[in-house]
Design a protein around this motif. Sequence first.
Motif, PDB file in Angstrom:
ATOM      1  N   CYS A 158      76.641  23.615  49.958  1.00  0.00           N
ATOM      2  CA  CYS A 158      77.911  23.207  49.349  1.00  0.00           C
ATOM      3  C   CYS A 158      77.626  22.222  48.207  1.00  0.00           C
ATOM      4  CB  CYS A 158      78.745  22.561  50.443  1.00  0.00           C
ATOM      5  SG  CYS A 158      79.885  21.318  49.912  1.00  0.00           S
TER       6      CYS A 158
ATOM      7  N   HIS B  40      79.507  20.120  46.834  1.00  0.00           N
ATOM      8  CA  HIS B  40      80.178  18.818  46.920  1.00  0.00           C
ATOM      9  C   HIS B  40      79.421  17.840  47.805  1.00  0.00           C
ATOM     10  CE1 HIS B  40      83.620  21.748  46.266  1.00  0.00           C
ATOM     11  NE2 HIS B  40      83.543  21.054  45.146  1.00  0.00           N
ATOM     12  N   HIS B  41      78.862  18.368  48.911  1.00  0.00           N
ATOM     13  CA  HIS B  41      78.258  17.470  49.892  1.00  0.00           C
ATOM     14  C   HIS B  41      76.759  17.709  50.083  1.00  0.00           C
ATOM     15  CE1 HIS B  41      82.588  17.714  51.012  1.00  0.00           C
ATOM     16  NE2 HIS B  41      82.435  16.415  51.112  1.00  0.00           N
TER      17      HIS B  41
ATOM     18  N   CYS C  75      80.103  21.054  56.153  1.00  0.00           N
ATOM     19  CA  CYS C  75      80.804  19.850  55.675  1.00  0.00           C
ATOM     20  C   CYS C  75      82.204  19.738  56.287  1.00  0.00           C
ATOM     21  CB  CYS C  75      80.867  19.799  54.150  1.00  0.00           C
ATOM     22  SG  CYS C  75      81.867  21.084  53.417  1.00  0.00           S
TER      23      CYS C  75
END
Length: 192
Positions: free
Chosen positions: A79, A81-82, A150
């Motif tokens: 991912c 974002h994380h 996440c």
Amino acid sequence: MDDKTYDQHRQNFTKLLEDLGEKPSRDGLVKTPDRYLQSIQFLTSGYEEDIPTILNDALFDVEYQDMVIVRNIEFYSLCEHHVIPFYGQVHVGYIPGKRVVGLSKIPRLVDVFARRLQVQERMTNQIAACLQEYLEPEGVGVVIDAYHLCMMMRGVEKQKSYTTTSSMHGCFRNVDTRQEFLKLIHSPRRDF
Ligand SMILES: Nc1nc2c(ncn2[C@@H]2O[C@H](COP(=O)(O)OP(=O)(O)OP(=O)(O)O)[C@@H](O)[C@H]2O)c(=O)[nH]1
Ligand SMILES: [Zn+2]
């Protein structure tokens, strides 16, 4: 990555371990910055891959005008974002135009787009667009089911929800073709 850059990353990661409360010099952690860098390089190796090389001339002129489906292609991605994994299965279908592709090349393409920092929607679109470009089929459909760690081990902490995305090109946008594809990928696995 050159040696100097690699060394810089190793130092930064060691500092991060320290700031998280660890002792980077203890036995189990001495080699961890190297292991981490090698692992993250592998998990993002999709950026380096060359699609024409992967297809390796495995495009064959075959008279076949119906649907080809490769389903349950497992993948692991990160991912964006994380930087935590999301993983699941990709289902790919296409109706050939003039040529078919070597079957193994489809999972290889999935890994090219999975081994990057990703969002599931983009990965779905990239696989479908790539097949559409190189195969010039009548149509292509890609469906991905994935668990996002996440959303499981942090954040909302939902363990059972998973995300489904799809990308349909050409004749897969027609209701009947789309339905046939979705029915086939969701039919129970048969023993044979
Ligand atoms: N659309 C989409 N969103 C994703 C994907 N992977 C992770 N996300 C979401 O990206 C969003 C980032 O939102 P932020 O509010 O900036 O980050 P956050 O504070 O860590 O959000 P929470 O996960 O809700 O704690 C979250 O809602 C994630 O669930 C993906 O593949 N596609
Ligand atoms: Zn995430």
